[in-house]
Enzyme design. Structure first.
Site, PDB file in Angstrom:
ATOM      1  N   ASP A 126     -29.367  39.123  -1.313  1.00 22.06           N
ATOM      2  CA  ASP A 126     -30.147  38.353  -0.053  1.00 22.06           C
ATOM      3  C   ASP A 126     -29.025  37.612   0.615  1.00 22.06           C
ATOM      4  O   ASP A 126     -28.437  36.693   0.288  1.00 22.06           O
ATOM      5  CB  ASP A 126     -31.170  37.660  -0.489  1.00 22.06           C
ATOM      6  CG  ASP A 126     -32.010  37.167   0.611  1.00 22.06           C
ATOM      7  OD1 ASP A 126     -31.738  37.301   1.684  1.00 22.06           O
ATOM      8  OD2 ASP A 126     -33.180  36.470  -0.020  1.00 22.06           O
ATOM      9  N   GLY A 172     -32.075  42.989  -2.845  1.00 16.39           N
ATOM     10  CA  GLY A 172     -32.055  42.059  -1.569  1.00 16.39           C
ATOM     11  C   GLY A 172     -33.285  41.055  -1.700  1.00 16.39           C
ATOM     12  O   GLY A 172     -33.831  40.765  -2.642  1.00 16.39           O
ATOM     13  N   HIS A 173     -33.807  40.625  -0.530  1.00 14.48           N
ATOM     14  CA  HIS A 173     -34.796  39.612  -0.265  1.00 14.48           C
ATOM     15  C   HIS A 173     -36.015  40.211  -0.819  1.00 14.48           C
ATOM     16  O   HIS A 173     -36.768  39.321  -1.290  1.00 14.48           O
ATOM     17  CB  HIS A 173     -34.886  39.450   1.138  1.00 14.48           C
ATOM     18  CG  HIS A 173     -35.775  38.199   1.633  1.00 14.48           C
ATOM     19  ND1 HIS A 173     -35.573  36.871   1.276  1.00 14.48           N
ATOM     20  CD2 HIS A 173     -37.062  38.182   2.267  1.00 14.48           C
ATOM     21  CE1 HIS A 173     -36.384  36.348   1.724  1.00 14.48           C
ATOM     22  NE2 HIS A 173     -37.329  36.778   2.128  1.00 14.48           N
ATOM     23  N   PHE A 174     -36.366  41.369  -0.766  1.00 12.82           N
ATOM     24  CA  PHE A 174     -37.599  42.037  -1.332  1.00 12.82           C
ATOM     25  C   PHE A 174     -37.197  42.747  -2.605  1.00 12.82           C
ATOM     26  O   PHE A 174     -37.457  44.038  -2.593  1.00 12.82           O
ATOM     27  CB  PHE A 174     -38.393  42.882  -0.272  1.00 12.82           C
ATOM     28  CG  PHE A 174     -39.083  41.959   0.771  1.00 12.82           C
ATOM     29  CD1 PHE A 174     -40.359  41.341   0.530  1.00 12.82           C
ATOM     30  CD2 PHE A 174     -38.372  41.649   2.083  1.00 12.82           C
ATOM     31  CE1 PHE A 174     -41.027  40.583   1.448  1.00 12.82           C
ATOM     32  CE2 PHE A 174     -39.354  40.968   3.134  1.00 12.82           C
ATOM     33  CZ  PHE A 174     -40.329  40.261   2.636  1.00 12.82           C
TER      34      PHE A 174
END
Length: 286
Positions: free
Chosen positions: A238, A264-266
């Site tokens: 991320d 990553g972020h999700f």
């Protein structure tokens, strides 16, 4: 055996709050608080797995997902107000002994509630949700500029985060395998973002985001004082909420379990099964 997921609404302070619920109340309760620009939909795969063992609740905030989206004149879109609404939602459902799962915006909303009502919180499960300056990545620079100096130029750059390009980027950037990212995720998020007037809601929350950073010291004091059991599952790639933010929890919660995962972020789009197993192992030892 997986339990049925139910799609419900509750009237909270005159607003319709949509939520997903599964499991039975005699089991441990997990409250899943979503991030930007998503909704409880981001937890769909995780909920399906957790339904076998836990009572799970995942609401949409006002202005997000299927919940009411009053105008700025009708609702004060700040993180303080969102946390008040979700706290009233908790009380409405009489949730207690909560295992609080927070991601992105879920962090400042959930941490405000934990700070006010520490007796409600049995444990914290933290996914790319910041409580330390070390976690703020350079990719947030356009939002920081907008917070610090609101003008046409900084607003224009902040509005990039409301576009389909940016939404897809949040899902794809840092992903281990983009072929695992369901297009339903970012397409649905963008549908909600594109609703008339929703841009003003999101810009109001962007402007208020600095209030979260100002509370980091208070949240860290909460960690030191209450020492809630904590599981940190972090998408280490991320670039907005960087991996150092996950490791930083060990400073005040030395017994926290921290897992840096190749995503990553999700993170849950790819690694919901892995995260579900971490949650099972973590909660089984409380």
């Amino acid at each position: 055996m997986k339990n049925q997921v139910y799609y419900k609404t509750a009237n909270i302070d005159g607003l319709t709050i949509f939520y997903r619920e599964t499991g039975v109340r005699k089991d441990s309760t997990l409250l899943l608080l979503h991030g930007f620009p998503s909704s409880s939909h981001m937890y769909r795969d995780l909920i399906a797995i957790l339904s076998e063992s836990f009572h799970v609740i995942a609401p949409d905030y006002p202005g997000f997902g299927q919940s009411s989206a009053p105008t700025l004149q009708e609702y004060n879109y700040t993180f303080d107000t969102l946390s008040d609404t979700i706290e009233h939602f908790i009380d409405h459902l009489d949730l207690r002994n909560i295992n609080l799962y927070i991601q992105d915006y879920g962090g400042p909303i959930g941490m405000r509630i934990a700070l006010r009502r520490p007796e409600l919180i049995s444990s914290l499960i933290i996914q790319n949700a910041n409580a330390y300056l070390e976690g703020l990545g350079e990719a947030l620079a356009p939002l920081t500029a907008y917070i610090e100096n609101q003008n046409n130029e900084t607003e224009s750059k902040a509005r990039f985060f409301l576009t389909l390009e940016a939404t897809k980027w949040q899902y794809f950037n840092g992903a281990e395998n983009v072929d695992k990212i369901s297009p339903d995720s970012y397409t649905l998020d963008q549908y909600y973002l594109d609703r008339p007037g929703n841009d003003l809601i999101q810009l109001a929350l962007f402007r208020d985001y600095g209030s979260n950073v100002m509370k980091y010291d208070d949240w860290q004091d909460y960690f030191r004082k209450h020492q809630p059991p904590a599981l940190v599952v972090w998408g280490k790639n991320d670039v907005m909420f960087v991996s150092a933010g996950g490791d930083a929890y060990k400073k005040d919660l030395p017994n926290a379990q921290v897992f840096q995962i190749n995503g990553g972020h999700f993170l849950l789009e790819e690694h919901h099964s892995t995260v579900a197993q971490y949650i099972h192992d973590f909660l089984s030892h409380l």
